[in-house]
Structures are given as C-alpha cells and as structure tokens.
Enzyme design. Structure first.
Site, mmCIF file in Angstrom:
data_model
loop_
_atom_site.group_PDB
_atom_site.id
_atom_site.type_symbol
_atom_site.label_atom_id
_atom_site.label_comp_id
_atom_site.label_asym_id
_atom_site.label_seq_id
_atom_site.Cartn_x
_atom_site.Cartn_y
_atom_site.Cartn_z
ATOM 1 N N CYS A 175 0.810 -1.220 0.000
ATOM 2 C CA CYS A 175 0.000 0.000 0.000
ATOM 3 C C CYS A 175 0.843 1.270 0.000
ATOM 4 O O CYS A 175 0.323 2.353 -0.269
ATOM 5 C CB CYS A 175 -0.947 0.017 1.194
ATOM 6 S SG CYS A 175 -1.961 -1.450 1.307
ATOM 7 N N HIS A 226 -3.485 6.938 3.391
ATOM 8 C CA HIS A 226 -3.912 5.683 2.772
ATOM 9 C C HIS A 226 -5.278 5.309 3.334
ATOM 10 O O HIS A 226 -5.520 5.407 4.532
ATOM 11 C CB HIS A 226 -2.879 4.593 3.080
ATOM 12 C CG HIS A 226 -3.335 3.229 2.675
ATOM 13 N ND1 HIS A 226 -3.845 2.968 1.424
ATOM 14 C CD2 HIS A 226 -3.378 2.050 3.356
ATOM 15 C CE1 HIS A 226 -4.175 1.686 1.362
ATOM 16 N NE2 HIS A 226 -3.905 1.112 2.513
ATOM 17 N N ASN A 281 -10.201 -0.482 0.585
ATOM 18 C CA ASN A 281 -8.739 -0.370 0.533
ATOM 19 C C ASN A 281 -8.266 -0.774 -0.863
ATOM 20 O O ASN A 281 -8.366 -1.937 -1.239
ATOM 21 C CB ASN A 281 -8.156 -1.289 1.608
ATOM 22 C CG ASN A 281 -6.640 -1.217 1.688
ATOM 23 O OD1 ASN A 281 -5.984 -0.687 0.788
ATOM 24 N ND2 ASN A 281 -6.093 -1.765 2.756
HETATM 25 O O1 UT7 Z 1 -3.697 -1.594 3.765
HETATM 26 C C1 UT7 Z 1 -2.748 -1.748 4.732
HETATM 27 C C2 UT7 Z 1 -3.009 -2.516 5.860
HETATM 28 N N1 UT7 Z 1 -4.347 -2.919 6.213
HETATM 29 C C3 UT7 Z 1 -4.931 -2.319 7.253
HETATM 30 O O2 UT7 Z 1 -4.551 -1.249 7.650
HETATM 31 C C4 UT7 Z 1 -6.035 -3.050 7.957
HETATM 32 C C5 UT7 Z 1 -5.823 -3.003 9.444
HETATM 33 N N2 UT7 Z 1 -6.800 -3.721 10.236
HETATM 34 C C6 UT7 Z 1 -8.096 -3.366 10.320
HETATM 35 O O3 UT7 Z 1 -8.534 -2.459 9.662
HETATM 36 C C7 UT7 Z 1 -8.985 -4.103 11.294
HETATM 37 O O4 UT7 Z 1 -8.181 -4.858 12.167
HETATM 38 C C8 UT7 Z 1 -10.030 -5.031 10.612
HETATM 39 C C9 UT7 Z 1 -11.087 -4.173 9.936
HETATM 40 C C10 UT7 Z 1 -9.352 -5.922 9.604
HETATM 41 C C11 UT7 Z 1 -10.716 -5.875 11.658
HETATM 42 O O5 UT7 Z 1 -11.325 -5.071 12.650
HETATM 43 P P1 UT7 Z 1 -11.077 -5.378 14.195
HETATM 44 O O6 UT7 Z 1 -11.880 -4.412 14.934
HETATM 45 O O7 UT7 Z 1 -9.594 -5.381 14.420
HETATM 46 O O8 UT7 Z 1 -11.709 -6.818 14.349
HETATM 47 P P2 UT7 Z 1 -11.016 -8.179 14.779
HETATM 48 O O9 UT7 Z 1 -10.105 -8.670 13.721
HETATM 49 O O10 UT7 Z 1 -10.463 -8.019 16.149
HETATM 50 O O11 UT7 Z 1 -12.275 -9.122 14.826
HETATM 51 C C12 UT7 Z 1 -13.327 -8.911 15.769
HETATM 52 C C13 UT7 Z 1 -14.404 -9.952 15.526
HETATM 53 C C14 UT7 Z 1 -13.855 -11.379 15.423
HETATM 54 O O12 UT7 Z 1 -14.783 -12.234 16.050
HETATM 55 P P3 UT7 Z 1 -14.524 -12.762 17.545
HETATM 56 O O13 UT7 Z 1 -13.203 -13.484 17.484
HETATM 57 O O14 UT7 Z 1 -14.481 -11.532 18.387
HETATM 58 O O15 UT7 Z 1 -15.689 -13.636 17.773
HETATM 59 C C15 UT7 Z 1 -13.845 -11.647 13.938
HETATM 60 O O16 UT7 Z 1 -13.968 -13.014 13.663
HETATM 61 O O17 UT7 Z 1 -15.044 -9.699 14.259
HETATM 62 C C16 UT7 Z 1 -15.062 -10.896 13.469
HETATM 63 N N3 UT7 Z 1 -15.014 -10.523 12.058
HETATM 64 C C17 UT7 Z 1 -16.117 -10.222 11.359
HETATM 65 N N4 UT7 Z 1 -17.414 -10.200 11.685
HETATM 66 C C18 UT7 Z 1 -18.292 -9.831 10.724
HETATM 67 C C19 UT7 Z 1 -13.938 -10.386 11.272
HETATM 68 N N5 UT7 Z 1 -14.311 -10.011 10.020
HETATM 69 C C20 UT7 Z 1 -15.655 -9.900 10.052
HETATM 70 C C21 UT7 Z 1 -16.622 -9.539 9.111
HETATM 71 N N6 UT7 Z 1 -17.920 -9.529 9.482
HETATM 72 N N7 UT7 Z 1 -16.292 -9.206 7.835
#
Ligand code: UT7
Length: 329
Positions: free
Chosen positions: A116, A256, A286
C-alpha cells in the site's frame, strides 16, 4: 539536494464501473453484514474490476488522465514507475505493459513493490531519478486488481479491498511548487502479518497450494491496525519536521484509505482536524497502492486542492512499509 525538484503536474485516476455494496457479501454465503463492516472499517462499497479489466487497462486509463492534465504526451515520458501488489503477471513488470499500452517508447519502466506504500515509494524514487538527471518527465502509477488475490471465502479480508488506479506525472519544479519533504521506512520482520504465503518461488504453485488457498492474501488485522496507526503517525511526524511544518500548516492530509479508525487516529496524532483530511474509504475500500492517487485526484476535482495548497500524503502497507510526502501545488 535542494528541493523542490519535482512537481505533480497532473493527477489521474480510474475506478471500475461495477460497485459492490456491503450487503452483497451475504449472498456469497459469508457471515458478515453492513453494520459490522461500516462500524469497524468505514467501508460501504468498493469498485470491482470486470474480468477484462486488468492493471494494464486501469493503469493506462489513470495515466492518460494524468498526462492530459499535465500537458504531456506518452513520447515525453522518460520514466514509468508502477506500484502494484496484484500484478497482472509475475514476469515481466506491469510497468512495461503500461508502457506498451500507452506507447511511451522513450521511457524506462519498472515496478516498485511496497504494497500500500508503493505509490509514495514510487514518487520518492522518481524524484530521486529526476534529481540525479536520469529523468525529466516521470509517470508514477499505483494500480490494483486486489479482488483477484483476496480469498472470497475469508470474511476478515475480502470485505476490505477494492480495485482501481491512481497516477501522477512529475515534471521539473517551477516557482516553489512540488515535493517539499519525504520519508520512507520498512520492517521486514513483520512481513508475515500481511502477505501471500504461496505462489512465488519459495512455495511455487502446486495442488496443495490450491487446496489450502495459501496463494490468497492473509492478514493479522488487529496487529496490522496497531502498526498502521503507529507507523503512519511516525511518518507524518518526519515529513512535517523535514519540511519545517506542523499539522496546522497543512491545507489537506490524504492518508492511505484502509480504515476510517486508522485515518482518524493518524489525523489526531498529527493534529490535523478531520475537515482537513480527505476520506473516500467509504466508497472504494482499501485499494492498496491506488488509494492515495485515487483520493488525490478526487480532492483536486472537488476543489479541495488548489494552487498553493500544501498537502501531506501518508501511507502504510504490507512489509510492513510506511512512507509520507509533503507537496505544494
Ligand atoms: O492496507 C494496509 C493494511 N491494512 C490495514 O490497515 C487493515 C488493518 N486492520 C483493520 O482495519 C482491522 O483490524 C479489521 C477491519 C481488519 C478488523 O477489525 P477489528 O476491529 O480489528 O476486528 P477483529 O479482527 O479483532 O475481529 C473482531 C471480531 C472477530 O470475532 P470474535 O473473534 O471476536 O468472535 C472476527 O472473527 O469480528 C469478526 N469478524 C467479522 N465479523 C463480521 C472479522 N471479520 C468480520 C466480518 N464480518 N467481515
């Protein structure tokens, strides 16, 4: 090196026509919903390339717009730097395909791979080649067909990404306009927090690679989020310090576009109010190396970047890589 050397003389972008809204993921059998995606990321929809839309065609569309606005033709270009994390082919570079597509027969063309951060890395490389006398008129493009490398069975990644391209033509600076300061860094110890495990030379394609889906993008979202905020904040600090500016001096910041919460945290750290931060992650998701160019083109078209505007661009991506650049228009 006395700056500014390189000015962004024209900016262009391209986004595929097809728009996919959050609600459509449920129809693919994924356990996700609009509310989760909007709350955690700020994304509402993304553009999806058709099978016949490639980085070759998307980067060329963005490049043609940038060239027209810069008042240059393909034959004027002596350098093409292209960033992509989703190349059309593994060999040769996507940059040479773009070169052939637009007919830039005088140019040297190559890809940069900083995920990115690639577009900012590319601008910094092009500026350096202009400073050393290797180029006079450069085209720098970020182009992605990420929807072809994400795992559509993995709700934690496939909802995040979209396709598109952003481009700028760099010309010799005149009248104090152009790149005022830059910063770039990476940390390869963190490579496996966001990567494609297989499909390259270390783990070539095999039936097992196909079966275990290890050629798709894998990401540790939470770790990536933390590093993104920390690294983009650091990058903003360095670009501002090197230009002798503070966040208050900026007319606009274009980070970004990965996640609205990362954008807000970075802006808070840099002391840039959100009304001076350009956001379009809601409409594109993204788009990796395309994201900042796409946003910059929109910001210019919307009148948010004018002659004399001072704009900070900040990126973070796989590698991890991060970079920043302050430019006066
Ligand atoms: O481009 C360069 C780099 N990329 C980024 O900058 C992305 C950086 N990361 C993020 O933006 C965030 O970490 C995400 C958007 C990817 C995820 O958000 P989060 O608040 O960090 O969620 P998490 O990964 O901690 O997941 C929380 C919960 C999990 O369930 P449990 O374990 O709490 O039961 C996931 O399984 O959300 C669940 N989950 C979803 N639920 C519904 C993960 N993806 C989804 C989804 N829909 N699409």
């Amino acid at each position: 090196m006395k700056r500014p050397i390189a000015a962004l003389a024209g900016v262009g972008s391209y986004a595929p026509k097809r728009i996919m809204r959050n609600a459509e993921f449920a129809a693919l059998g994924l356990d996700t919903n609009d509310e989760w995606i909007v709350q955690r990321t700020g994304i509402r929809e993304r553009h999806i390339a058709e099978p016949d839309e490639t980085n070759r065609t998307m980067s060329a569309a963005a490049a043609r717009m940038a060239m027209e606005r810069a008042g240059v033709v393909a034959g004027d270009l002596d350098l093409i730097v292209l960033g992509t994390a989703s190349p059309d082919r593994l060999l040769p570079s996507t940059a040479v395909d773009l070169q052939a597509e637009i007919g830039a027969s005088r140019a040297a063309a190559f890809d940069v791979m900083a995920a990115c951060s690639s577009w900012l890395y590319g601008l910094i490389v092009a500026e350096g080649l202009m400073a050393s006398g290797n180029a006079e008129t450069a085209l720098v493009v970020g182009s992605e067909k990420l929807t072809s490398i994400v795992d559509w069975q993995d709700r934690s990644t496939c909802v995040l990404f979209g396709d598109g391209a952003g481009a700028a033509v760099l010309k010799r600076s005149e009248g104090g306009k152009g790149i005022l300061s830059t910063f770039m860094r990476s940390d390869g110890n963190l490579a496996e927090l966001l990567y494609r495990p297989a499909g390259g030379a270390a783990h070539p394609f095999s039936q097992q690679v196909l079966d275990d889906r290890s050629y798709f993008v894998k990401m540790e979202g939470r770790e990536t989020f933390k590093y993104a905020v920390r690294s983009m904040s650091e990058a903003a600090d360095h670009a501002l310090a090197r230009a002798g500016l503070t966040g208050q001096d900026l007319d606009l910041m274009i980070p970004h576009q990965a996640n609205i919460r990362i954008i807000e945290a970075t802006a808070r750290h840099a002391e840039v109010p959100m009304d001076k931060v350009y956001v379009n992650v809601d409409r594109y998701g993204n788009t990796s190396s395309a994201s900042i160019g796409l946003a910059l083109e929109e910001a210019i078209a919307a009148g948010r970047v004018k002659e004399g505007s001072t704009v900070m661009l900040v990126a973070f991506g796989a590698g991890y890589t991060w970079a920043s650049l302050i430019v006066r228009f």
